[in-house]
Design an enzyme around this catalytic site. Structure first.
Site, short mmCIF file in Angstrom:
data_model
loop_
_atom_site.label_atom_id
_atom_site.label_comp_id
_atom_site.label_asym_id
_atom_site.label_seq_id
_atom_site.Cartn_x
_atom_site.Cartn_y
_atom_site.Cartn_z
N ASP A 126 0.82 -1.21 0.00
CA ASP A 126 0.00 0.00 0.00
C ASP A 126 0.87 1.28 0.00
O ASP A 126 2.10 1.22 -0.04
CB ASP A 126 -0.93 -0.05 1.23
CG ASP A 126 -2.31 0.50 0.90
OD1 ASP A 126 -2.41 1.38 0.05
OD2 ASP A 126 -3.29 0.03 1.53
N ASP A 183 -10.06 3.40 -4.00
CA ASP A 183 -10.74 2.24 -3.40
C ASP A 183 -12.17 2.10 -3.91
O ASP A 183 -12.91 3.08 -4.00
CB ASP A 183 -10.80 2.39 -1.87
CG ASP A 183 -9.46 2.11 -1.21
OD1 ASP A 183 -8.43 2.07 -1.92
OD2 ASP A 183 -9.45 1.91 0.02
#
Ligand code: GLA
Length: 381
Positions: A126, A183
């Site tokens: 990430d 997302d």
């Protein structure tokens, strides 16, 4: 090459967020086998954020939270391997993960070694808490280098959400796929947004470093961590079709232990999976034609084609608008000469029905939020 086709599997994040544990992983792994998902190609189980203790140990190593994972990660990996599955884990290029756990920044070699010791097969990496002065390309390259030297094949799934023009540098970092979008959440608005973003980014996709449009929300039905509102099964089918068609990794995000027959039928559509996993992994091209007699606006619907390894075309008509659209293409849109003496015999991959081009043309009406995906054979007239 570690992965010749987009990875497929299941990830904890969409439904469970940080509330994960060994039992959930084992039950989901068992479900992958028993429901035929594994046989259909889904073989990675990925533990997303929240598996760690908030502190590294005295040797600077990451530690799995013993309350969530009492036997540690390696025992779990070995169990999954014995079932024919692979295990993925999550870390971050910044000092902390998005959930606030220790990130791998400056610990890349140690963490790659730890993951190899634990028999990990996949690392989702990430981008939260990234130091401003350290460029993203260097941070991904650094982890890719550590993984390439850790003594185990570990797939690197970059997750920088397309930030900092990821598309322009990610291919030189050694990541095997890259998150090209923000997302996802379980709503039709989110799916439409990602579809539109992806349309522009598709040119950066390619074998060896796949565009990752984020995990699937199919079957979440509004439940769980990103379960905002939910979608209809038609919308889930369109979402799955687009992700499959564009060659995105197919990472399931619903609770598969309680999935409905409708959800299972979408996720296990073998013909769509074959389009996603086509060994040639050629990129789609736009064959344009969609129109609406009433308003003439075609911005939210598109028809795409791609040439498959066996010479068939995959053809996808996607309608992201809120009204029915007529979708249209000709053989010359597919590069075929007008009088080539060939027609297309097309199988609808959701209904199994067949149809053909007539006079070198094809038109179909696609309802709002719906799609048609065909596998088209070229046949002599
Ligand atoms: C980011 C990622 C998500 C998920 C969370 C975990 O938001 O994009 O996919 O991994 O972090 O904290």
């Amino acid at each position: 090459m570690l992965q010749h086709t987009p990875p497929m599997g299941w990830n904890t994040w969409n439904t469970f967020g940080l509330s994960i544990n060994e039992q959930l992983i084992l039950e989901s792994a068992k479900t992958m086998i028993e429901t035929g998902l594994c046989e259909a190609g889904y073989n990675y189980i990925v533990i997303d954020d929240g598996w760690q203790l908030p502190q590294r140990d005295e040797n600077g190593r990451l530690v799995a939270d013993p309350e969530k994972f009492p036997r540690g990660i390696r025992a779990l990996a070995d169990d999954l391997h014995a079932m024919g599955l692979k295990l993925g884990i999550y870390s971050c290029a910044g000092h902390l993960t998005c959930g606030g756990y220790p990130g791998s920044n400056s610990y890349e070699f140690e963490d790659a070694e730890t993951f190899a010791d634990w028999h990990i097969d996949f690392l989702k990496y990430d981008y939260c808490y990234k130091p401003q002065r350290e460029p993203g390309d260097q941070l991904y390259l650094r982890m890719a280098t550590a993984l390439a030297n850790c003594g185990r094949d570990i797939l690197l799934s970059a997750c920088s959400w397309g930030a900092d023009d990821t598309a322009l540098w990610i291919k030189s970092t050694g990541a095997h796929c890259w998150r090209s979008t923000v997302d996802i959440n379980d709503s039709w608005e989110s799916i439409c947004r990602l579809a539109k973003e992806q349309k522009e980014l598709q040119k950066y996709n390619g074998l060896g470093c796949f565009n990752d449009m984020d995990m699937l929300v199919v079957g979440m039905n509004g439940q769980g961590n990103v379960g905002l509102g939910g979608c209809s099964y038609i919308q889930y089918r369109t979402h799955f079709s687009l992700w499959a068609f564009l060659g995105s990794p197919l990472m399931i995000g619903c609770d598969i232990r309680s999935m409905t027959p409708e959800t299972a039928a979408i996720l296990k559509n073998r013909e769509l999976i074959a389009i996603n996993q086509d060994p040639a992994y050629r990129q789609p091209f736009s064959i344009g034609g969609s129109f609406n007699f009433e308003c003439g606006d075609n911005a939210e619907s598109f028809v795409w084609a791609k040439l498959l390894e066996n010479g068939d075309f995959a053809i996808g008509c996607f309608n992201f608008s809120d009204s029915p659209r007529n979708m249209y293409f000709t053989l010359s849109d597919l590069s075929l000469a007008r009088f080539c003496g060939r027609k297309l015999v097309m199988t609808d991959l959701w209904t199994g029905e067949t149809c053909e081009t007539v006079d070198a043309r094809f038109m179909t009406k696609v309802d709002a939020c719906d799609c048609r995906v065909y596998r088209a054979k070229i046949v002599k007239e």
